[in-house]
Design a protein around this motif. Structure first.
Motif, PDB file in Angstrom:
ATOM      1  N   GLN A  51      -4.857  10.118  -9.226  1.00  0.00           N
ATOM      2  CA  GLN A  51      -3.652  10.591  -9.916  1.00  0.00           C
ATOM      3  C   GLN A  51      -3.903  10.705 -11.423  1.00  0.00           C
ATOM      4  O   GLN A  51      -3.610  11.735 -12.040  1.00  0.00           O
ATOM      5  CB  GLN A  51      -2.508   9.620  -9.646  1.00  0.00           C
ATOM      6  N   LEU A 181       2.127   4.302  -0.884  1.00  0.00           N
ATOM      7  CA  LEU A 181       1.161   5.366  -1.165  1.00  0.00           C
ATOM      8  C   LEU A 181      -0.220   4.985  -0.641  1.00  0.00           C
ATOM      9  O   LEU A 181      -0.923   5.799  -0.031  1.00  0.00           O
ATOM     10  CB  LEU A 181       1.091   5.624  -2.673  1.00  0.00           C
ATOM     11  N   LYS A 185      -2.423   6.841   2.359  1.00  0.00           N
ATOM     12  CA  LYS A 185      -3.799   7.322   2.183  1.00  0.00           C
ATOM     13  C   LYS A 185      -4.706   6.799   3.280  1.00  0.00           C
ATOM     14  O   LYS A 185      -5.617   7.491   3.742  1.00  0.00           O
ATOM     15  CB  LYS A 185      -4.338   6.870   0.818  1.00  0.00           C
ATOM     16  N   TRP A 249       3.433  12.606  -6.652  1.00  0.00           N
ATOM     17  CA  TRP A 249       2.648  13.696  -6.070  1.00  0.00           C
ATOM     18  C   TRP A 249       3.053  15.071  -6.617  1.00  0.00           C
ATOM     19  O   TRP A 249       2.639  16.097  -6.098  1.00  0.00           O
ATOM     20  CB  TRP A 249       2.776  13.683  -4.547  1.00  0.00           C
TER      21      TRP A 249
END
Length: 331
Positions: A51, A181, A185, A249
């Motif tokens: 990110q 998150l 993943k 996101w």
């Protein structure tokens, strides 16, 4: 695979320098990320590198910020962060706040225009190590029910104590979104009771949870705390409210710039006896079988220093694609 903490620090610092950060800022950025990873807060650790990398490459974060302090009152300062990565701005604010609090007895710094700050424990913990009682509040992108409108809006405390500072760092949701998150993943389910899907139904599907809402801790009490943090960090200290903040996101050029409020108090300004009273309180908690907030973090960090940090193959592959190849080795 186990990787020595020092090796990870070198690799991350080099990576962030390659993205335009100064050596000092790259080191600071890496320290906060790895501190989260070492202390077991993996949702704010290595899983966030992708990110941050995309945000730096796209212009969502400024690798060469011209940060500026504006003193609006003797004990109140605004840090205009100029799009800096959150940990870079946060550690800059800690340095300035520590000096102000020692001078004034108490002080506040509002951080504006910085990216995601990561773990608030990194800031209150450092202030506590300097002998200050510290509080931190941050608003975050919308996440919790109802809505979502409000974010997970973390709150943190750091307080000097022996042998380690007392450190409380918690979101007002049952769990921080970073953990969901990370589960998404890895393709892993989440425990029931963490979140609901878009239709408001309880879910163990991490992806459905991200599309739905997280549940506030303690129901209405957690929701009230989210409002408290939103007023302190978003309304008072920040410039953008949670509903206006881009989701993690979102396109990386739209990196969220939440508000961060840091407060610090010098115990000496409140008279003598702080050390004895905090020791008495902690002793009573231990005698009753209670856990001292911060002790587990310190133990995990010490273990990581000795043994290194475990990085799974999925994360290794992701970091490698970002230009950050890692090799295992002895700590």
């Amino acid at each position: 695979m186990k990787i020595a903490l020092a090796e990870l620090q070198r690799a991350l610092s080099s990576h962030f320098q390659s993205l335009g950060l100064s050596p000092e800022h790259a080191t600071q950025f890496s320290e906060v990320i790895l501190e989260a990873e070492a202390e077991g807060n993996t949702g704010h650790g290595l899983s966030r590198i992708a990110q941050y990398t995309h945000q730096l490459r796209s212009g969502g974060l400024n690798p060469r910020p011209m940060m500026r302090l504006e003193a609006t009152r003797p004990a109140v300062t605004i840090l205009h962060a100029d799009g800096a990565p959150g940990p870079v701005a946060g550690l800059f604010a800690v340095q300035a706040l520590a000096e102000l609090a020692k001078q004034q007895g108490s002080a506040a710094i509002a951080v504006r225009g910085a990216g995601h700050s990561g773990v608030l424990s990194a800031y209150v913990g450092r202030l506590a190590q300097r002998g200050l009682v510290a509080l931190a509040f941050a608003n975050t992108p919308p996440a919790i029910a109802p809505g979502p409108v409000l974010g997970t809006n973390p709150i943190a405390l750091g307080a000097p104590a022996t042998p380690e500072p007392v450190v409380v760092d918690t979101s007002v949701s049952v769990v921080a979104r970073g953990k969901i998150l990370a589960a998404a993943k890895r393709g892993e389910p989440i425990p029931l009771g963490w979140a609901v899907d878009q239709q408001g139904n309880p879910t163990t599907d991490a992806k459905a949870a991200l599309e739905g809402s997280l549940l506030p801790v303690g129901g209405g009490k957690g929701y009230a705390l989210a409002v408290l943090v939103e007023i302190l960090a978003g309304v008072l200290a920040g410039e953008v409210l949670s509903p206006e903040l881009p989701l993690p996101w979102a396109p990386p050029e739209q990196a969220a710039k939440p508000g961060l409020l840091l407060l610090a108090f010098d115990p000496a300004a409140f008279g003598s006896g702080y050390a004895a009273r905090v020791a008495q309180m902690l002793g009573a908690l231990q005698a009753a079988g209670g856990r001292i907030p911060g002790a587990r973090r310190a133990a995990l960090k010490a273990q990581a220093l000795r043994e290194g940090i475990s990085v799974n193959e999925t994360l290794l592959a992701e970091l490698g694609k970002l230009g950050l190849p890692l090799q295992g080795g002895n700590p």
